[in-house]
Scaffold this motif. Structure first.
Motif, PDB file in Angstrom:
ATOM      1  N   ILE A 157       0.833  -1.185   0.000  1.00 37.54           N
ATOM      2  CA  ILE A 157       0.000   0.000   0.000  1.00 37.54           C
ATOM      3  C   ILE A 157       0.878   1.250   0.000  1.00 37.54           C
ATOM      4  O   ILE A 157       2.033   1.214   0.420  1.00 37.54           O
ATOM      5  CB  ILE A 157      -0.939  -0.007   1.232  1.00 37.54           C
ATOM      6  N   TRP A 158       0.309   2.333  -0.474  1.00 37.68           N
ATOM      7  CA  TRP A 158       0.966   3.635  -0.458  1.00 37.68           C
ATOM      8  C   TRP A 158       1.454   3.956   0.952  1.00 37.68           C
ATOM      9  O   TRP A 158       0.702   3.848   1.916  1.00 37.68           O
ATOM     10  CB  TRP A 158      -0.055   4.670  -0.939  1.00 37.68           C
ATOM     11  N   PRO A 159       2.716   4.342   1.139  1.00 40.50           N
ATOM     12  CA  PRO A 159       3.313   4.400   2.477  1.00 40.50           C
ATOM     13  C   PRO A 159       2.714   5.427   3.419  1.00 40.50           C
ATOM     14  O   PRO A 159       2.805   5.268   4.645  1.00 40.50           O
ATOM     15  CB  PRO A 159       4.787   4.706   2.192  1.00 40.50           C
ATOM     16  N   ASN A 160       2.099   6.496   2.904  1.00 39.27           N
ATOM     17  CA  ASN A 160       1.561   7.513   3.802  1.00 39.27           C
ATOM     18  C   ASN A 160       0.438   6.987   4.682  1.00 39.27           C
ATOM     19  O   ASN A 160       0.105   7.599   5.702  1.00 39.27           O
ATOM     20  CB  ASN A 160       1.060   8.711   2.992  1.00 39.27           C
ATOM     21  N   ILE A 161      -0.149   5.857   4.294  1.00 37.27           N
ATOM     22  CA  ILE A 161      -1.194   5.260   5.136  1.00 37.27           C
ATOM     23  C   ILE A 161      -0.628   4.957   6.520  1.00 37.27           C
ATOM     24  O   ILE A 161      -1.212   5.319   7.546  1.00 37.27           O
ATOM     25  CB  ILE A 161      -1.733   3.963   4.496  1.00 37.27           C
ATOM     26  N   TYR A 162       0.508   4.302   6.545  1.00 39.39           N
ATOM     27  CA  TYR A 162       1.110   3.922   7.823  1.00 39.39           C
ATOM     28  C   TYR A 162       1.469   5.155   8.650  1.00 39.39           C
ATOM     29  O   TYR A 162       1.231   5.200   9.865  1.00 39.39           O
ATOM     30  CB  TYR A 162       2.355   3.074   7.578  1.00 39.39           C
ATOM     31  N   SER A 163       2.036   6.170   7.995  1.00 32.41           N
ATOM     32  CA  SER A 163       2.433   7.383   8.719  1.00 32.41           C
ATOM     33  C   SER A 163       1.229   8.072   9.338  1.00 32.41           C
ATOM     34  O   SER A 163       1.307   8.600  10.460  1.00 32.41           O
ATOM     35  CB  SER A 163       3.150   8.338   7.764  1.00 32.41           C
ATOM     36  N   THR A 164       0.106   8.081   8.631  1.00 31.99           N
ATOM     37  CA  THR A 164      -1.089   8.742   9.141  1.00 31.99           C
ATOM     38  C   THR A 164      -1.632   8.035  10.380  1.00 31.99           C
ATOM     39  O   THR A 164      -2.147   8.677  11.300  1.00 31.99           O
ATOM     40  CB  THR A 164      -2.174   8.793   8.054  1.00 31.99           C
ATOM     41  N   VAL A 165      -1.525   6.725  10.402  1.00 33.64           N
ATOM     42  CA  VAL A 165      -1.928   5.977  11.596  1.00 33.64           C
ATOM     43  C   VAL A 165      -1.002   6.317  12.765  1.00 33.64           C
ATOM     44  O   VAL A 165      -1.448   6.647  13.874  1.00 33.64           O
ATOM     45  CB  VAL A 165      -1.912   4.460  11.319  1.00 33.64           C
ATOM     46  N   GLU A 166       0.297   6.279  12.505  1.00 31.30           N
ATOM     47  CA  GLU A 166       1.279   6.467  13.571  1.00 31.30           C
ATOM     48  C   GLU A 166       1.228   7.857  14.174  1.00 31.30           C
ATOM     49  O   GLU A 166       1.346   8.037  15.389  1.00 31.30           O
ATOM     50  CB  GLU A 166       2.680   6.181  13.025  1.00 31.30           C
ATOM     51  N   ILE A 167       1.028   8.891  13.329  1.00 35.93           N
ATOM     52  CA  ILE A 167       1.049  10.259  13.847  1.00 35.93           C
ATOM     53  C   ILE A 167      -0.158  10.545  14.728  1.00 35.93           C
ATOM     54  O   ILE A 167      -0.159  11.498  15.512  1.00 35.93           O
ATOM     55  CB  ILE A 167       1.153  11.270  12.680  1.00 35.93           C
ATOM     56  N   ASN A 168      -1.186   9.705  14.624  1.00 40.82           N
ATOM     57  CA  ASN A 168      -2.345   9.838  15.487  1.00 40.82           C
ATOM     58  C   ASN A 168      -2.300   8.879  16.678  1.00 40.82           C
ATOM     59  O   ASN A 168      -3.317   8.686  17.359  1.00 40.82           O
ATOM     60  CB  ASN A 168      -3.623   9.607  14.674  1.00 40.82           C
ATOM     61  N   GLY A 169      -1.137   8.294  16.905  1.00 36.19           N
ATOM     62  CA  GLY A 169      -0.960   7.426  18.056  1.00 36.19           C
ATOM     63  C   GLY A 169      -1.461   6.016  17.858  1.00 36.19           C
ATOM     64  O   GLY A 169      -1.493   5.219  18.802  1.00 36.19           O
ATOM     65  N   GLY A 170      -1.856   5.684  16.627  1.00 33.63           N
ATOM     66  CA  GLY A 170      -2.354   4.351  16.347  1.00 33.63           C
ATOM     67  C   GLY A 170      -1.246   3.381  15.978  1.00 33.63           C
ATOM     68  O   GLY A 170      -0.071   3.743  15.867  1.00 33.63           O
ATOM     69  N   VAL A 171      -1.638   2.140  15.776  1.00 36.87           N
ATOM     70  CA  VAL A 171      -0.715   1.071  15.420  1.00 36.87           C
ATOM     71  C   VAL A 171      -1.211   0.430  14.127  1.00 36.87           C
ATOM     72  O   VAL A 171      -2.387   0.043  14.032  1.00 36.87           O
ATOM     73  CB  VAL A 171      -0.622   0.010  16.538  1.00 36.87           C
ATOM     74  N   SER A 172      -0.329   0.302  13.151  1.00 38.07           N
ATOM     75  CA  SER A 172      -0.698  -0.358  11.899  1.00 38.07           C
ATOM     76  C   SER A 172      -0.435  -1.845  11.995  1.00 38.07           C
ATOM     77  O   SER A 172       0.653  -2.271  12.406  1.00 38.07           O
ATOM     78  CB  SER A 172       0.124   0.213  10.730  1.00 38.07           C
ATOM     79  N   THR A 173      -1.436  -2.641  11.650  1.00 34.58           N
ATOM     80  CA  THR A 173      -1.228  -4.067  11.437  1.00 34.58           C
ATOM     81  C   THR A 173      -1.443  -4.330   9.947  1.00 34.58           C
ATOM     82  O   THR A 173      -1.941  -3.472   9.222  1.00 34.58           O
ATOM     83  CB  THR A 173      -2.180  -4.906  12.305  1.00 34.58           C
ATOM     84  N   HIS A 174      -1.088  -5.522   9.492  1.00 32.45           N
ATOM     85  CA  HIS A 174      -0.927  -5.690   8.053  1.00 32.45           C
ATOM     86  C   HIS A 174      -1.367  -7.085   7.615  1.00 32.45           C
ATOM     87  O   HIS A 174      -1.056  -8.076   8.270  1.00 32.45           O
ATOM     88  CB  HIS A 174       0.556  -5.491   7.710  1.00 32.45           C
ATOM     89  N   VAL A 175      -2.104  -7.114   6.513  1.00 26.61           N
ATOM     90  CA  VAL A 175      -2.399  -8.359   5.815  1.00 26.61           C
ATOM     91  C   VAL A 175      -2.000  -8.158   4.363  1.00 26.61           C
ATOM     92  O   VAL A 175      -2.363  -7.145   3.751  1.00 26.61           O
ATOM     93  CB  VAL A 175      -3.882  -8.748   5.918  1.00 26.61           C
ATOM     94  N   SER A 176      -1.255  -9.099   3.808  1.00 27.90           N
ATOM     95  CA  SER A 176      -0.694  -8.923   2.474  1.00 27.90           C
ATOM     96  C   SER A 176      -1.523  -9.630   1.411  1.00 27.90           C
ATOM     97  O   SER A 176      -1.977 -10.762   1.612  1.00 27.90           O
ATOM     98  CB  SER A 176       0.738  -9.469   2.421  1.00 27.90           C
ATOM     99  N   LEU A 177      -1.693  -8.957   0.291  1.00 24.68           N
ATOM    100  CA  LEU A 177      -2.165  -9.629  -0.903  1.00 24.68           C
ATOM    101  C   LEU A 177      -1.121 -10.636  -1.356  1.00 24.68           C
ATOM    102  O   LEU A 177       0.076 -10.466  -1.101  1.00 24.68           O
ATOM    103  CB  LEU A 177      -2.390  -8.612  -2.028  1.00 24.68           C
ATOM    104  N   SER A 178      -1.548 -11.662  -2.042  1.00 24.94           N
ATOM    105  CA  SER A 178      -0.605 -12.639  -2.580  1.00 24.94           C
ATOM    106  C   SER A 178      -0.707 -12.642  -4.102  1.00 24.94           C
ATOM    107  O   SER A 178      -1.785 -12.474  -4.667  1.00 24.94           O
ATOM    108  CB  SER A 178      -0.887 -14.040  -2.032  1.00 24.94           C
ATOM    109  N   LEU A 179       0.431 -12.819  -4.739  1.00 27.82           N
ATOM    110  CA  LEU A 179       0.496 -12.857  -6.199  1.00 27.82           C
ATOM    111  C   LEU A 179       0.577 -14.307  -6.639  1.00 27.82           C
ATOM    112  O   LEU A 179       1.546 -15.006  -6.365  1.00 27.82           O
ATOM    113  CB  LEU A 179       1.722 -12.087  -6.688  1.00 27.82           C
ATOM    114  N   ARG A 180      -0.487 -14.771  -7.309  1.00 29.27           N
ATOM    115  CA  ARG A 180      -0.487 -16.132  -7.836  1.00 29.27           C
ATOM    116  C   ARG A 180      -1.434 -16.196  -9.031  1.00 29.27           C
ATOM    117  O   ARG A 180      -2.384 -15.409  -9.132  1.00 29.27           O
ATOM    118  CB  ARG A 180      -0.895 -17.152  -6.771  1.00 29.27           C
ATOM    119  N   ASP A 181      -1.153 -17.123  -9.912  1.00 28.98           N
ATOM    120  CA  ASP A 181      -1.981 -17.317 -11.109  1.00 28.98           C
ATOM    121  C   ASP A 181      -2.184 -16.008 -11.867  1.00 28.98           C
ATOM    122  O   ASP A 181      -3.285 -15.687 -12.346  1.00 28.98           O
ATOM    123  CB  ASP A 181      -3.352 -17.914 -10.746  1.00 28.98           C
TER     124      ASP A 181
END
Length: 396
Positions: A129-153
């Protein structure tokens, strides 16, 4: 002899701001910014200026004296135009009081996070994902967790079981960007419904970044959460004028939100920007009223650009990727590459082409490079010719 001065001491600064890291995209761009003849494909924008009928509408408004403070959420004429655009695009019935004009999609995202996050809250992000997403969470005191898309077929896939399993009692929101930057992944309505049902049961917000909804190649428009949501669902939808109308430098976007949050949005706009300049509203109205052909032309341009790029990538044995159905990025792995920032710098030095490093796009991005293909065919062909010597050879 000149003495080196010590770094200034500004005392105690906000640790949340101090801890934010510059993205790898900026690091790479700084490495190659002034290179003569460099082909810049690192940022998410094309090479065409804003159409003249849009700029003239803004200029005419300025000449008329529309240079005063205005409604913090956007003048009513523009908010009506945005609602009308959304309604005809997605076949929905969106009320004007659910729409607020913002200074770009980034501002919409920032305000959504400010409204819902408290320190320690988690936001589950579907990446890469576009990196500013994580920064916006962090600057508001939040914590980013992550689930990744997978590339197949030859396509990107979201594992719904993995997504739901990653939700905890601290999860405040699920962030979904579709069509996606950098992958071009597009969520289908069935999965949107599953996420919406899950979020309703647990009182979780959905933040949907849908800025590329018009830049799709296999249908008229990408699915939107707004097509299945109720007016009072815990849902923010982020959109922007930047991509579809070639208005990146205008910094104009809009946020769709529950109507009850309108006063809160207005308060945040007042605190941060005091609103979008009055004359820019007129350019935005012109874009929405008269810009359908602009969007169609851009979609055709991006489709041609996609195929120019992927016809070459598909023939290079070191490259693995999926030809996207939407957006305007190629996101691809390079066999043997383990440091994408370093690789991008080497590509600048060797090929004089600017790409974005995959590591900038979250935990699952390393090993990838991103190329924006929203450019003229001649520029893209020249870039692929230059890259072939470095990326097009046999596997190690």
């Amino acid at each position: 002899m000149m003495l080196m001065s010590a770094a200034p001491d500004f005392g105690s600064m906000n640790p949340l701001v101090e801890s934010l890291k510059e993205t790898g995209i900026v690091e790479v761009a700084q490495h190659g910014w002034d290179r003569q003849g460099l082909i810049p494909l690192w940022f998410g924008e094309g090479d065409l200026p804003t159409p003249s009928f849009i700029t003239e509408a803004a200029a005419d408004a300025m000449r008329r004296g529309e240079t005063f403070y205005t409604d913090q959420r956007g003048i009513l004429d523009l908010r009506k135009e945005i609602a009308a655009y959304m309604n005809r695009t997605f076949d929905i019935a969106l009320d004007t009081d659910r729409v607020s004009l913002t200074t770009g999609g980034m501002s919409s995202l920032a305000m959504a996070m400010q409204m819902i996050l408290a320190p320690g809250n988690e936001v589950l992000v579907v990446g890469p994902i576009w990196p500013n997403i994580y920064s916006t969470v962090e600057i508001n005191g939040g914590v980013s967790t992550h689930v990744s898309l997978s590339l197949r077929d030859d396509d990107w896939h979201l594992d719904m079981d993995a997504l739901f399993a990653a939700v905890t009692d601290k999860t405040k929101a699920i962030f979904v960007n579709s069509p996606g930057n950098p992958t071009g992944w597009m969520i289908e309505q069935e999965q949107q419904q599953q996420i919406l049902d899950f979020a309703r049961e647990r009182g979780i917000w959905i933040i949907a970044d849908e800025v590329y909804h018009q830049l799709v190649f296999d249908r008229d428009v990408a699915p939107s959460f707004l097509q299945i949501a109720e007016d009072d669902d815990r849902l923010f939808v982020i959109n922007s004028f930047s991509k579809s109308w070639m208005m990146t430098g205008w910094r104009l976007g809009w946020l769709t939100h529950p109507a009850a949050l309108g006063p809160t949005v207005a308060k945040l706009v007042q605190i941060v920007t005091s609103g979008v300049p009055q004359f820019l509203h007129r350019g935005a109205i012109a874009a929405m009223r008269d810009g359908d052909q602009v969007i169609a032309d851009l979609r055709a341009r991006c489709l041609k650009g996609r195929d120019i790029v992927f016809d070459r990538l598909d023939a290079w044995p070191r490259i693995s990727s999926a030809r996207p159905k939407a957006a305007f990025y190629a996101f691809f792995t390079v066999d043997g590459m383990d440091d994408s920032v370093d690789a991008c710098k080497q590509i600048i030095d060797t090929c004089n082409v600017g790409l974005a490093p995959g590591s900038a796009f979250g935990p699952s991005g390393e090993g990838y490079l991103r190329l924006c293909y929203a450019s003229a065919p001649e520029r893209l062909t020249a870039a692929m010719d230059a890259l072939e010597g470095m990326l097009g050879g046999p596997k190690a």
